[in-house]
Design a protein around this motif. Structure first.
Motif: not given
Ligand SMILES: C[S@@+](CC[C@H](N)C(=O)[O-])C[C@H]1O[C@@H](n2cnc3c(N)ncnc32)[C@H](O)[C@@H]1O
Length: 282
Positions: A7, A11, A51, A53, A74-75, A100-102, A119
Motif C-alpha cells: 500500500y 495502513p 480492503a 478500510g 483489511d490488512i 487479511m492480506n489480499i 474500491r
Molecule cells: C484506498 S483505501 C480503500 C478503503 C475502502 N475500500 C474504501 O473504499 O473506503 C485502501 C485500503 O487497503 C488496505 N490495504 C492495504 N494493503 C492491503 C493488503 N495487502 N491487504 C488488505 N488490505 C490492504 C488499507 O489498509 C486501506 O484500508
C-alpha cells in the motif's frame, strides 16, 4: 503473489483512517448507495468487501440489506478495530470484519460469495498482481456471483493550478512505482486495464458504470474533499520527492498554494469513478 506491504500509504495511520472515513462518505453518496447500479442481490446473500478500510461501505450495505451477511477484510488492525467498534455501536449484527492480506491467496473457500466488492485498490495492488487477484475473486464467487471493482482513472479535475500540478506528479509517481495500467503514465489506466483483465479471466456480462462527483466550493462534498486532499497530499510528499519529481521546498509551496486555492469561492472540483463488474459463469 507478493508478500510485502505494497500500500502506498501507512495502513495503520490514524490520519489515513480519518481520510478514508471522509472519502467513503463522498463516494458512496455519489454512487447512489452501496449497492446502486448492481443487479439485485439474492435473499440472504453473502457479500465480501476487500480492503474495506474503516468499514463504511460494509456497514451501509449491511443496513440496506439486513437479510444478507456482509463481511469486510483489511490488512490494517487499526481499520478493523474501528470498523468492529462501529458495527457494535450500530448493532449491525450482519456485518463482520477481519484482518487479511489480499496480496496473498484469499482465505475463503471456493464459491462462498454472491458479491465481491472492492474500491480503490489502485494504490494497494501493483499491476503484476492484479491477474492473480482477479482469479482469486472468481474462485471465491458462487456461480452467477458478481465482482465489482470501483476505481478512478485520475485524481479528479480541479480549477486549482497547484493541485493539478501535484496530482499530475502523483499519477507519474505511481505509474513509475508499478501501479495502474496506463501505457504511458498519463492516467491511472484503471478502467481500461480492469475491463481487459475481467474479460481475460473468464467473467461474463462484463460492464462499466460511471459516477461523476461535484465537490466544488459551496457543495455538500467540499469539506470532505478538502480534508481528504489535505491528508492525502501530505502522505504523497515522500512518494514525489524520493524519485526526484519535485524538491521539498517546491512541494511545500505547491501544497500551501493548493490549500489556499481550494478555499476560493469559485473553486471547482469534478471527480470521475468507474465501476467495472462481471459475473462468475453459471
Ligand atoms: C484506498 S483505501 C480503500 C478503503 C475502502 N475500500 C474504501 O473504499 O473506503 C485502501 C485500503 O487497503 C488496505 N490495504 C492495504 N494493503 C492491503 C493488503 N495487502 N491487504 C488488505 N488490505 C490492504 C488499507 O489498509 C486501506 O484500508
Amino acid at each position: 503473489m507478493a508478500s510485502e506491504q505494497t500500500y502506498i500509504f501507512d495502513p495503520e495511520s490514524s490520519a489515513e483512517l480519518a481520510r478514508l472515513i471522509n472519502q467513503d462518505r463522498l463516494v458512496t453518496a455519489a454512487m447512489g448507495g452501496p449497492l446502486a447500479g448492481l443487479p439485485p442481490l439474492p435473499k440472504k446473500a453473502q457479500v465480501l468487501d476487500l480492503a474495506c478500510g474503516p468499514g463504511g461501505w460494509v456497514l451501509d450495505a449491511a443496513f440496506e440489506r439486513q437479510d444478507c451477511e456482509i463481511a469486510g477484510v483489511d490488512i490494517s488492525s487499526a481499520m478493523i478495530e474501528y470498523a468492529n467498534a462501529r458495527a457494535r455501536t450500530q448493532q449491525r449484527s450482519n456485518a463482520s470484519f477481519g484482518i487479511m492480506n489480499i496480496t496473498q491467496p484469499l482465505d475463503f473457500t471456493e464459491h462462498s460469495f454472491d458479491l465481491v466488492n472492492a474500491r480503490f485498490l489502485m494504490g494497494v495492488l501493483r499491476r503484476e498482481v492484479w491477474p492473480t487477484f482477479i482469479a482469486e475473486c472468481l474462485r471465491i464467487l458462487r456461480p452467477g456471483g458478481i465482482l465489482r471493482l470501483t476505481e478512478g482513472d485520475d485524481s479528479g479535475i480541479t480549477s486549482s493550478l497547484a493541485l493539478e500540478t501535484l496530482n499530475t506528479l502523483g499519477i507519474q509517481a505511481l505509474w513509475q512505482a508499478g501501479y495502474g495500467f496506463s501505457p504511458n503514465g498519463r492516467t491511472f489506466g484503471m478502467s481500461s486495464g480492469l475491463l481487459g483483465l475481467l474479460q481475460n479471466a473468464g467473467y461474463q456480462d462484463v460492464s462499466l458504470k460511471a459516477t461523476a462527483m461535484n465537490n466544488s466550493a459551496h457543495t455538500d462534498g467540499w469539506a470532505d474533499l478538502y480534508h481528504d486532499h489535505r491528508i492525502m497530499l501530505t502522505q504523497f510528499k515522500p512518494l514525489l520527492i524520493q524519485p526526484g519529481l519535485i524538491t521539498d521546498e517546491e512541494f511545500d509551496r505547491l501544497y500551501q498554494q493548493a490549500l489556499v486555492e481550494m478555499h476560493a469561492d469559485d473553486f471547482v472540483a469534478v471527480g470521475h469513478l468507474t465501476s467495472v463488474w462481471g459475473r462468475c459463469p453459471l
